[in-house]
Design a protein around this motif. Structure first.
Motif, PDB file in Angstrom:
ATOM      1  N   GLY A 169       0.811  -1.199   0.000  1.00  0.00           N
ATOM      2  CA  GLY A 169       0.000   0.000   0.000  1.00  0.00           C
ATOM      3  C   GLY A 169       0.847   1.251   0.000  1.00  0.00           C
ATOM      4  N   PRO A 170       0.218   2.396   0.002  1.00  0.00           N
ATOM      5  CA  PRO A 170       0.996   3.656  -0.019  1.00  0.00           C
ATOM      6  C   PRO A 170       1.793   3.901   1.248  1.00  0.00           C
ATOM      7  CG  PRO A 170      -1.355   4.081   0.296  1.00  0.00           C
ATOM      8  CD  PRO A 170      -1.237   2.630  -0.031  1.00  0.00           C
ATOM      9  N   ALA A 171       1.401   3.254   2.373  1.00  0.00           N
ATOM     10  CA  ALA A 171       2.123   3.479   3.628  1.00  0.00           C
ATOM     11  C   ALA A 171       3.350   2.592   3.769  1.00  0.00           C
ATOM     12  CB  ALA A 171       1.187   3.225   4.813  1.00  0.00           C
ATOM     13  N   THR A 172       3.662   1.782   2.758  1.00  0.00           N
ATOM     14  CA  THR A 172       4.779   0.839   2.842  1.00  0.00           C
ATOM     15  C   THR A 172       6.017   1.438   2.199  1.00  0.00           C
ATOM     16  OG1 THR A 172       3.245  -1.024   2.742  1.00  0.00           O
ATOM     17  CG2 THR A 172       5.560  -1.478   2.255  1.00  0.00           C
ATOM     18  N   ASP A 173       7.095   1.470   2.962  1.00  0.00           N
ATOM     19  CA  ASP A 173       8.408   1.869   2.434  1.00  0.00           C
ATOM     20  C   ASP A 173       9.137   0.591   2.014  1.00  0.00           C
ATOM     21  OD1 ASP A 173      10.836   2.911   1.795  1.00  0.00           O
ATOM     22  OD2 ASP A 173      11.314   3.666   3.808  1.00  0.00           O
ATOM     23  N   PRO A 174       9.421   0.407   0.733  1.00  0.00           N
ATOM     24  CA  PRO A 174      10.010  -0.872   0.283  1.00  0.00           C
ATOM     25  C   PRO A 174      11.313  -1.228   0.991  1.00  0.00           C
ATOM     26  CG  PRO A 174       9.224   0.392  -1.593  1.00  0.00           C
ATOM     27  CD  PRO A 174       9.130   1.290  -0.398  1.00  0.00           C
ATOM     28  N   LEU A 175      12.216  -0.255   1.152  1.00  0.00           N
ATOM     29  CA  LEU A 175      13.495  -0.559   1.793  1.00  0.00           C
ATOM     30  C   LEU A 175      13.309  -0.897   3.258  1.00  0.00           C
ATOM     31  CD1 LEU A 175      16.560  -0.731   1.667  1.00  0.00           C
ATOM     32  CD2 LEU A 175      16.654   1.738   2.109  1.00  0.00           C
ATOM     33  N   GLU A 176      12.482  -0.101   3.941  1.00  0.00           N
ATOM     34  CA  GLU A 176      12.219  -0.380   5.350  1.00  0.00           C
ATOM     35  C   GLU A 176      11.512  -1.717   5.512  1.00  0.00           C
ATOM     36  OE1 GLU A 176      10.569   2.233   9.101  1.00  0.00           O
ATOM     37  OE2 GLU A 176       9.393   2.207   7.265  1.00  0.00           O
ATOM     38  N   HIS A 177      10.607  -2.035   4.616  1.00  0.00           N
ATOM     39  CA  HIS A 177       9.898  -3.309   4.675  1.00  0.00           C
ATOM     40  C   HIS A 177      10.858  -4.474   4.491  1.00  0.00           C
ATOM     41  CE1 HIS A 177       7.449  -6.668   3.139  1.00  0.00           C
ATOM     42  NE2 HIS A 177       6.469  -6.158   3.878  1.00  0.00           N
ATOM     43  N   GLN A 178      11.783  -4.323   3.562  1.00  0.00           N
ATOM     44  CA  GLN A 178      12.758  -5.394   3.333  1.00  0.00           C
ATOM     45  C   GLN A 178      13.661  -5.607   4.537  1.00  0.00           C
ATOM     46  OE1 GLN A 178      15.343  -4.651   0.046  1.00  0.00           O
ATOM     47  NE2 GLN A 178      16.531  -6.533   0.333  1.00  0.00           N
ATOM     48  N   LEU A 179      14.157  -4.508   5.130  1.00  0.00           N
ATOM     49  CA  LEU A 179      15.063  -4.623   6.275  1.00  0.00           C
ATOM     50  C   LEU A 179      14.356  -5.225   7.483  1.00  0.00           C
ATOM     51  CD1 LEU A 179      16.972  -1.211   6.002  1.00  0.00           C
ATOM     52  CD2 LEU A 179      17.842  -3.478   5.433  1.00  0.00           C
ATOM     53  N   LEU A 180      13.170  -4.719   7.783  1.00  0.00           N
ATOM     54  CA  LEU A 180      12.476  -5.214   8.970  1.00  0.00           C
ATOM     55  C   LEU A 180      11.949  -6.635   8.756  1.00  0.00           C
ATOM     56  CD1 LEU A 180      10.568  -2.052  10.229  1.00  0.00           C
ATOM     57  CD2 LEU A 180      12.604  -3.117  11.178  1.00  0.00           C
ATOM     58  N   SER A 181      11.621  -6.996   7.520  1.00  0.00           N
ATOM     59  CA  SER A 181      11.222  -8.379   7.265  1.00  0.00           C
ATOM     60  C   SER A 181      12.382  -9.328   7.530  1.00  0.00           C
ATOM     61  CB  SER A 181      10.738  -8.527   5.819  1.00  0.00           C
ATOM     62  OG  SER A 181       9.601  -7.744   5.589  1.00  0.00           O
ATOM     63  N   SER A 182      13.567  -8.949   7.058  1.00  0.00           N
ATOM     64  CA  SER A 182      14.747  -9.777   7.329  1.00  0.00           C
ATOM     65  C   SER A 182      15.054  -9.819   8.817  1.00  0.00           C
ATOM     66  CB  SER A 182      15.946  -9.247   6.547  1.00  0.00           C
ATOM     67  OG  SER A 182      15.690  -9.239   5.154  1.00  0.00           O
ATOM     68  N   ALA A 183      14.902  -8.672   9.510  1.00  0.00           N
ATOM     69  CA  ALA A 183      15.151  -8.646  10.951  1.00  0.00           C
ATOM     70  C   ALA A 183      14.132  -9.506  11.692  1.00  0.00           C
ATOM     71  CB  ALA A 183      15.100  -7.204  11.460  1.00  0.00           C
ATOM     72  N   TYR A 184      12.884  -9.460  11.271  1.00  0.00           N
ATOM     73  CA  TYR A 184      11.834 -10.293  11.857  1.00  0.00           C
ATOM     74  C   TYR A 184      12.215 -11.774  11.758  1.00  0.00           C
ATOM     75  CZ  TYR A 184       6.917 -10.890  13.268  1.00  0.00           C
ATOM     76  OH  TYR A 184       5.768 -11.169  13.965  1.00  0.00           O
ATOM     77  N   GLN A 185      12.619 -12.180  10.560  1.00  0.00           N
ATOM     78  CA  GLN A 185      12.997 -13.581  10.348  1.00  0.00           C
ATOM     79  C   GLN A 185      14.220 -13.952  11.164  1.00  0.00           C
ATOM     80  OE1 GLN A 185      13.352 -14.608   6.232  1.00  0.00           O
ATOM     81  NE2 GLN A 185      14.354 -16.568   6.614  1.00  0.00           N
ATOM     82  N   LEU A 186      15.205 -13.077  11.236  1.00  0.00           N
ATOM     83  CA  LEU A 186      16.425 -13.368  11.996  1.00  0.00           C
ATOM     84  C   LEU A 186      16.145 -13.446  13.485  1.00  0.00           C
ATOM     85  CD1 LEU A 186      19.296 -11.374  10.256  1.00  0.00           C
ATOM     86  CD2 LEU A 186      19.210 -13.816  10.696  1.00  0.00           C
ATOM     87  N   LEU A 187      15.256 -12.609  13.989  1.00  0.00           N
ATOM     88  CA  LEU A 187      14.910 -12.678  15.412  1.00  0.00           C
ATOM     89  C   LEU A 187      14.318 -14.043  15.757  1.00  0.00           C
ATOM     90  CD1 LEU A 187      13.424  -9.112  15.905  1.00  0.00           C
ATOM     91  CD2 LEU A 187      15.354 -10.055  17.179  1.00  0.00           C
ATOM     92  N   LEU A 188      13.442 -14.537  14.910  1.00  0.00           N
ATOM     93  CA  LEU A 188      12.866 -15.859  15.151  1.00  0.00           C
ATOM     94  C   LEU A 188      13.927 -16.951  15.041  1.00  0.00           C
ATOM     95  CD1 LEU A 188       9.553 -15.407  13.137  1.00  0.00           C
ATOM     96  CD2 LEU A 188       9.806 -15.429  15.612  1.00  0.00           C
ATOM     97  N   GLN A 189      14.844 -16.815  14.090  1.00  0.00           N
ATOM     98  CA  GLN A 189      15.902 -17.807  13.951  1.00  0.00           C
ATOM     99  C   GLN A 189      16.845 -17.788  15.149  1.00  0.00           C
ATOM    100  OE1 GLN A 189      17.788 -17.018  10.204  1.00  0.00           O
ATOM    101  NE2 GLN A 189      16.090 -17.824   8.990  1.00  0.00           N
ATOM    102  N   VAL A 190      17.150 -16.599  15.673  1.00  0.00           N
ATOM    103  CA  VAL A 190      18.025 -16.493  16.841  1.00  0.00           C
ATOM    104  C   VAL A 190      17.380 -17.184  18.043  1.00  0.00           C
ATOM    105  CG1 VAL A 190      18.916 -14.855  18.538  1.00  0.00           C
ATOM    106  CG2 VAL A 190      19.290 -14.446  16.113  1.00  0.00           C
ATOM    107  N   LEU A 191      16.103 -16.931  18.263  1.00  0.00           N
ATOM    108  CA  LEU A 191      15.418 -17.587  19.381  1.00  0.00           C
ATOM    109  C   LEU A 191      15.361 -19.098  19.182  1.00  0.00           C
ATOM    110  CD1 LEU A 191      12.454 -15.121  19.988  1.00  0.00           C
ATOM    111  CD2 LEU A 191      14.572 -15.284  21.259  1.00  0.00           C
ATOM    112  N   ASN A 192      15.130 -19.524  17.953  1.00  0.00           N
ATOM    113  CA  ASN A 192      15.062 -20.961  17.691  1.00  0.00           C
ATOM    114  C   ASN A 192      16.414 -21.624  17.912  1.00  0.00           C
ATOM    115  OD1 ASN A 192      13.915 -23.420  16.749  1.00  0.00           O
ATOM    116  ND2 ASN A 192      14.851 -23.084  14.772  1.00  0.00           N
ATOM    117  N   THR A 193      17.493 -20.990  17.462  1.00  0.00           N
ATOM    118  CA  THR A 193      18.831 -21.555  17.668  1.00  0.00           C
ATOM    119  C   THR A 193      19.172 -21.613  19.154  1.00  0.00           C
ATOM    120  OG1 THR A 193      19.498 -20.588  15.555  1.00  0.00           O
ATOM    121  CG2 THR A 193      21.247 -21.379  16.999  1.00  0.00           C
TER     122      THR A 193
END
Length: 1358
Positions: A964-988
């Motif tokens: 949507g118009p409220a989505t910043d593509p670069l910010e979305h990409q960075l925080l999506s990767s951070a979201y995934q890494l946070l879950l991976q860190v907890l899982n490890t």
């Protein structure tokens, strides 16, 4: 004339009258004995027997029976016997053996012979029993003859006892009144006296006596062991014995244990638990253990009982007796006992039931006993140390260490020799543990270890196969032995100096590195015994590093680690710090002037200055001139040169010296945190095409060196707590992420005319430079390979024209990806590469840097978009910096907490991607890393919640859509990767295998408590299961905002890991299946609105699908739903569309779903129990299950008609055979038993399955026509299974007397579309017709020449 009176008689007549008087006084007893052959002795002399004792008994019995006064004569005989026995001397004579004639053999005593006669047995027994009380108080005054014991011995081993019950009663009455010694003699003689009929009665009385008199325990238990008792009575006796175990005297304990072990059968093995719990082994002496060892070895089954039934079921911590019994069993010669003891020891060590404290008590309290088991201890320690299970390896190390501390010099030598053998084995984990043990023994017991230094010194010959960390440990051990005991280590010191000088003077970089590591370890062990020697050695290392910047950098890193270890002498440390500070200022720092002079290949520029408002007389790091001067010098320069490679290691050494000297205060060097760097204008990154190859390489080297400088600066100043310093550290993290983005662009911008042979400057110097130089290839190369592979595939002669729907979809996907890359390239200007493969060329971040994660996350749409921390009081992390730190944390956790592969490969060469870049992390144990990560857990959860809130806000502002118009593509990409890494860190973190060890259970509970506290207060007071439940609910709340499928997979895996910590996760199956289904039915799009795709997406989708099908209640129904509804929607949808019910199911992901469904279907049918004659309800349920499974299989097989690509056919052939084999093994027995009662259901099932097997047969023909080896490899095994299926059905019908219902026909070969495949014979007939037409037109001679080979070929085919 009257006769003479009788008084005047001869001497002989007088003697005869005396004997007659004597015989008359003795009565029939003496007369009959004499007549039978026994002459009674007088005045203590022995009785004499003239005949054999059997003859004597026979004569005496005849005389008694033939006497005219029988049976009255028996009373007279018994009266005479009692009268004769009144004299003690005569009684003793009758107890002793009779003296035979010279020709006779040994004869029994008179009383013993009389006991063997039925006429006299009861009288003699009564007299003997009555005689015992007369002698039991004065048994020691009879010339050494124990009269009561001799009396009891007369009753043993009689051929026949007339009244055994009466005898038992008299003996037990005697026991009740006799002294202890007589009681012991009577009790121990009972098995030799009584018949088997009286054993149970006597045992009951002895059982009662056992509770009254503990001093008779040994005698009673010996007697009970010899009695023939019933199993019920034996159990009662054993219970009484076990109850009195605590009151048994120490000397009697082995007999008690022996009785219990002897009497326990396999069904009563649980009673051994009571025995073990009541044994106070800590109060035992040495002798009972020795007796126990003999008992265990003599028993036939106790080892099996102990190993298989008792000890494996113990839920609590083991005791000393268990350790000793395991060693005893292992020391036996039986192989099964050795293997069983070893297996059980591994099991208990893994479960934490055998602790280090228990081993210490065992070795300390029973050193002499354990010394006898040293061969078994060493064998067990070797086996445990070589185990791939990391949970049992420390236990083997404890056994080695305690053996060295406790035992004599011989055992110490054997321990050191075994540890050296472990080091020389070349297996990574085994070498590490053995070196740690040697290092610990050298530190704790240097005087003992120095005696065996010659063994340790032999490891120097195997250094070629050791890692840098292992080399450091080896030199640490040797240097401690050399300088820890100066009086004994002089010879070792000389050898150490010789080895180090030889390595330092080597021209081979590998050996020079070994020399530097060894020299620094020696410096740390020398201490203050000679500062001149220390400085001389350091100067030698410096001199040998001239002309080799990598060697000098390694020296600085090693010295920094040495200073951090706090083992360096303060005087030497002060000297190092002073010289380092002066040299660093002279070599790398320049005053910041108005302009930079000198000819440089790139225009110089001062960048990244954080202290611009301060005075102009600042400093700067002279980076560009250093690199330019270094590149201009030739390889033949031998003079000392200042290299930019040494910048970061030199600063690290300077920083740690300042910390140690000023107790953590870095005020003297804090200007280096904000000082700028002399670089070039970074705008040149957008003009890479204008640079030469040398300038481009210099640009890349500048970026690498600048990034490493900032990483080391962050390492140094991250511990400071001042807000200003924390803001500067945050700025340096921003500089790192910005420079890394530029570096990715620069590395990807090499023109085709340049060779990709650029090697970045080294950043980690303890490894091989040639290994670290293996940089990843360009991203353009795989695309060319894909093009080439596709071209070869399209050029195949047998490829179908338009039949392969999947390949067409893959082709479309590749085109879309190319178009997407083109659009991305237009937006960004040029492509980029990932820096993941360049990790060996970046400096390692310390664990303390991760404390920056405790800062908050920068909120969305913050007014300070440039993250200018000077204008904010609170230090916040940006998305790029958060992602950077999380990537480093995940890499550290994977290296430290993830278990190594179980395969033991001697001298395995560890790749640089695995080991390089974790030198500092190697100095921490896995527990320390896990503990530090748990401390960060609240901050990680805060960032996770921040990402959750961010995407929740974006979704709400965009009306529930991502793009949507409220989505910043670069910010979305960075925080999506951070979201995934946070879950991976907890899982490890939660997947760490160390949590299963008892010593780390509290750590696991604290981690779960921190996770659960985010949802509910008071979490530390909850149980482990409750903590897991709250943690699961907390993580489940994140499912609504998961931005990518990779993050969704991470959430599923994290939930599975957390629930596994509470035991079986059956309670969470439904929620896990619902979560996975939600992810599968959710469309995954990125910020630009395009659907996610690619190899990583397909792999994640396959895993999520597997999680859903594994946790769903009915797998068969789920497979039917996807294959029947979802795929049907896909077939009817547009080319680029997806299924409405399952949005993740597209033509690009169909193969993922197809493989996953076939795999889970095959696993599901394997879980169906095999058919057998059982309840009709169970048969009905199983038959219904098989009907569903066969129907699902039929649906999946028929999908090949629509999606007929080679990967789909390959998967169907592979899993089709596996399903068919499972049906033959598990389903056909069910049909055998249920055909008569469920005839219609069985026929329906077979008809449906026959359609599937026919389609599999068509696929086999299709594979042969395609001539694809990847398909034809499955054909032979599948054909065999199809044939077995036909014969198995025929056998089933024959078994149920329905063989007439079976008929066979010829199945035509058809392709996937159902068209008939012409056989070779049909083709030959067509060729024959053509040849005949040609023969009519040609002459006869040519026809004969052509027809002859044609008929030969036909005959051969026939």
């Amino acid at each position: 004339k009257k006769s003479r009176p009788t008084g005047s008689r001869s001497r002989g007549e007088v003697q005869e009258d005396d004997e007659q008087v004597q015989e008359e006084s003795g009565g029939p007893f003496v007369v009959m004995l004499r007549a039978a052959g026994v002459t009674l002795g007088q005045a203590g002399t022995a009785n004499q027997i003239a005949v054999d004792q059997v003859v004597f008994q026979k004569r005496l019995q005849q005389k008694l029976l033939r006497s005219p006064r029988y049976p009255g004569i028996l009373q007279d005989f018994n009266a005479g016997m009692e009268g004769h026995m009144e004299d003690p001397e005569r009684f003793r004579s009758c107890l002793l053996p009779c003296v035979p004639n010279a020709a006779s053999s040994f004869q029994e005593s008179l009383l013993r012979m009389l006991l063997g006669m039925d006429l006299l047995q009861n009288s003699v027994i009564n007299m003997l029993v009555e005689k015992v009380p007369e002698f039991m108080l004065s048994s020691g005054d009879d010339g050494g003859l124990n009269v009561p014991r001799v009396i009891i011995n007369q009753l043993k081993w009689l051929d026949r006892v007339l009244d055994s019950k009466e005898l038992a009663t008299k003996l037990m009455e005697l026991v009740s009144v006799a002294p202890v010694e007589v009681q012991r003699d009577v009790i121990t003689s009972l098995p030799e006296i009584l018949d088997d009929s009286q054993h149970n009665d006597v045992a009951r009385e002895l059982k009662a006596l056992l509770l009254e008199k503990t001093q008779l325990t040994v005698a009673i238990l010996d007697t009970l062991s010899s009695l023939n008792l019933s199993s019920a009575l034996l159990a009662e006796v054993r219970g009484v014995v076990t109850a009195t175990l605590t009151a048994v005297q120490l000397d009697d304990l082995p007999v008690v244990v022996k009785f219990i072990l002897h009497s326990v059968s396999a069904s009563d093995a649980y009673e051994v638990s009571d025995l073990r719990l009541k044994l106070e082994l800590d109060q035992w002496a040495v002798s009972p253990v020795t007796v126990k060892r003999r008992c265990v070895r003599s028993l036939k089954h106790p080892a099996e009982v102990y190993l298989t039934q008792f000890l494996p079921t113990l839920p609590s911590v083991l005791q000393v007796i268990d350790v000793l019994l395991l060693l005893i069993l292992h020391a036996t010669n039986a192989n099964h006992s050795r293997r069983g003891a070893e297996r059980l020891l591994r099991l208990k060590a893994r479960a934490g039931l055998i602790t280090e404290e228990l081993l210490q008590r065992t070795f300390k309290g029973y050193a002499q006993v354990m010394r006898g088991f040293f061969p078994s201890i060493r064998a067990l320690a070797q086996s445990l140390l070589r185990s791939p299970d990391t949970a049992v390896v420390p236990f083997g190390g404890h056994m080695y260490r305690l053996s060295f501390i406790t035992f004599d010099s011989y055992c110490q030598q054997e321990v050191v020799g075994s540890l050296v053998a472990h080091v020389c084995s070349g297996v990574g984990g085994e070498v590490d543990v053995a070196l740690e043990l040697l290092c610990g023994l050298g530190a704790e017991h240097p005087s003992e270890m120095v005696l065996y230094a010659v063994f340790v010194k032999g490891i120097l010959d195997y250094m070629d196969h050791l890692t840098p960390r292992q080399i450091r440990r080896l030199f640490q051990v040797l240097s401690r032995l050399a300088f820890g005991a100066p009086s004994l280590g002089c010879s070792i010191q000389d050898d150490m100096h010789i080895v180090i000088r030889k390595q330092l003077s080597s021209t081979v970089p590998k050996y020079k590195r070994i020399g530097i590591m060894g020299a620094v370890m020696v410096v740390g062990s020398m201490g203050a015994e000679g500062s001149q020697s220390v400085t001389a050695l350091l100067e030698l290392v410096t001199a040998c590093s001239v002309g080799c910047p990598e060697a000098a950098a390694l020296c600085y890193d090693e010295l920094a680690n040495l200073v951090l270890s706090n083992i360096l002498d303060p005087t030497v440390q002060e000297w190092i710090g002073k010289s380092v500070l002066e040299d660093f200022q002279d070599d790398f720092v320049v005053d910041l002037g108005p302009q930079i002079t000198g000819s440089l290949p790139l225009p110089a520029c001062v960048l990244f200055n954080l202290d611009e408002e301060e005075s102009e007389g600042g400093i700067a790091v002279n980076l560009l001139p250093l690199l330019a001067r270094e590149n201009s010098l030739g390889n033949g320069e031998v003079l000392r040169q200042v290299s930019a490679v040494c910048l970061s290691p030199f600063f690290r050494l300077l920083r740690v010296c300042e910390e140690r000297q000023h107790q953590g205060d870095l005020e003297e060097i804090d200007a280096l945190l904000g000082c700028p760097l002399i670089l070039t204008d970074l705008a040149v990154v957008d003009k890479l095409e204008t640079l030469t190859k040398a300038e481009r390489e210099l640009m890349c080297s500048l970026l690498f060196t600048a990034i490493n400088w900032f990483r080391e600066v962050v390492n140094g100043f991250c511990r400071l707590r001042e807000t200003e310093m924390k803001m500067k550290v945050m700025n340096r993290l921003q500089n790192i992420t910005a420079l890394q983005t530029m570096l990715e662009t620069t590395l990807a911008g090499w023109p085709p005319t340049f060779s990709p042979g650029y090697i970045p400057p080294l950043a980690n110097f303890d490894g091989d430079a040639s290994e670290a130089a293996s940089v990843p290839t360009s991203s353009a190369q795989p695309s060319r390979a894909k093009k080439a592979g596709k071209k070869r595939k399209s050029s195949s002669k047998t490829s179908p024209e338009k039949s392969d729907v999947l390949e067409e979809s893959e082709e479309t996907q590749q085109k879309e990806e190319k178009a997407e890359k083109g659009k991305k390239g237009e937006k960004e200007g040029r492509p980029s590469v990932s820096l993941g493969g360049y990790r060996p060329f970046f400096r390692e971040l310390d664990m303390e840097v991760l404390s920056v994660l405790q800062c908050g996350l920068l909120p969305r749409k913050a007014p300070d978009t440039e993250l200018n921390t000077k204008e904010r009081e609170e230090v916040l992390l940006g998305p790029a910096e958060l992602l950077f730190l999380l990537e480093d944390l995940q890499a550290k956790l994977e290296f430290s907490l993830t278990a190594a592969p179980a395969k033991r490969v001697p001298f395995a060469k560890v790749g640089p991607q695995r080991s390089v870049g974790f030198s500092h992390l190697h100095q921490r144990s896995s527990k320390e890393v896990a503990s530090y990560c748990i401390q960060l857990l609240p901050s990680l959860c805060s960032h996770l919640e921040g990402c959750h809130n961010h995407f929740q806000t974006v979704l709400s502002e965009n009306g529930g859509v991502v793009d949507g118009p409220a989505t910043d593509p670069l910010e979305h990409q960075l925080l999506s990767s951070a979201y995934q890494l946070l879950l991976q860190v907890l899982n490890t973190t939660f997947s760490w295998s160390g949590f299963s060890q008892p010593g780390h259970r509290s750590l696991l509970k604290s981690a779960l408590a921190l996770l659960a506290s985010r949802l509910k207060e008071g979490a530390p007071d909850l149980t482990l299961e409750q903590l897991v439940r709250h943690g699961f609910d907390y993580l489940l709340n994140l499912r609504s905002t998961v931005p990518t499928l990779g993050a969704a997979l991470g959430l599923c895996q994290l939930l599975a890991t957390v629930t596994s910590r509470a035991g079986p996760a059956a309670a969470y199956r439904e929620q896990t299946a619902s979560l996975a289904r939600g992810f599968l039915t959710q469309p995954w799009v990125n910020a630009s609105g395009e659907r996610e795709r690619g190899q990583k997406f397909n792999e994640g989708l396959q895993t999520v699908l597997g999680i859903y099908l594994e946790h769903v209640d009915d797998v068969l129904t789920a497979v039917e739903e996807i294959a029947g509804e979802g795929v049907a929607e896909l077939v009817n949808a547009a080319k680029d569309a997806s299924s409405e019910t399952w949005p993740t199911l597209t033509r690009q992901t169909f193969l993922v779903f197809y493989k996953g469904m076939l795999w889970e279907l095959e696993k599901a049918v394997k879980r169906i129990p095999a058919g057998k004659m059982s309840d009709s309800f169970e048969v009905t349920v199983k038959l219904l299950t098989w009907n569903l499974a066969v129907r699902d299989f039929h649906i999946l097989v028929n999908l090949v008609k629509v999606f007929d690509g080679r990967p789909v056919v390959n998967a169907c052939l592979k899993f089709g055979r596996l399903f068919l084999d499972a049906f033959l093994r598990l389903g056909m027995p069910l049909l055998d038993h249920s055909f008569k009662k469920h005839k219609e259901d069985v026929q329906s099932l077979l008809k449906t399955f026959q359609l599937s097997t026919r389609q599999l047969h068509h696929m086999c023909g299709h594979s042969k026509i395609r001539q694809d080896t990847s398909l034809t490899n499955h054909v032979p095994a599948l054909k065999k299974s199809l044939e077995v299926f036909i014969y198995r059905v025929k056998a089933m019908l024959t078994l149920n007397n329905c063989q007439e219902a079976f008929w066979t026909g010829n199945l035509k070969n058809r392709d996937l579309k159902g068209e008939e495949i012409l056989s070779q014979q049909a083709r030959d007939s067509e060729e024959e017709q053509e040849e005949e037409e040609q023969l009519e037109e040609q002459d006869e001679e040519q026809a004969e020449e052509e027809v002859l080979p044609m008929f030969e070929s036909l005959s051969s085919r026939v």
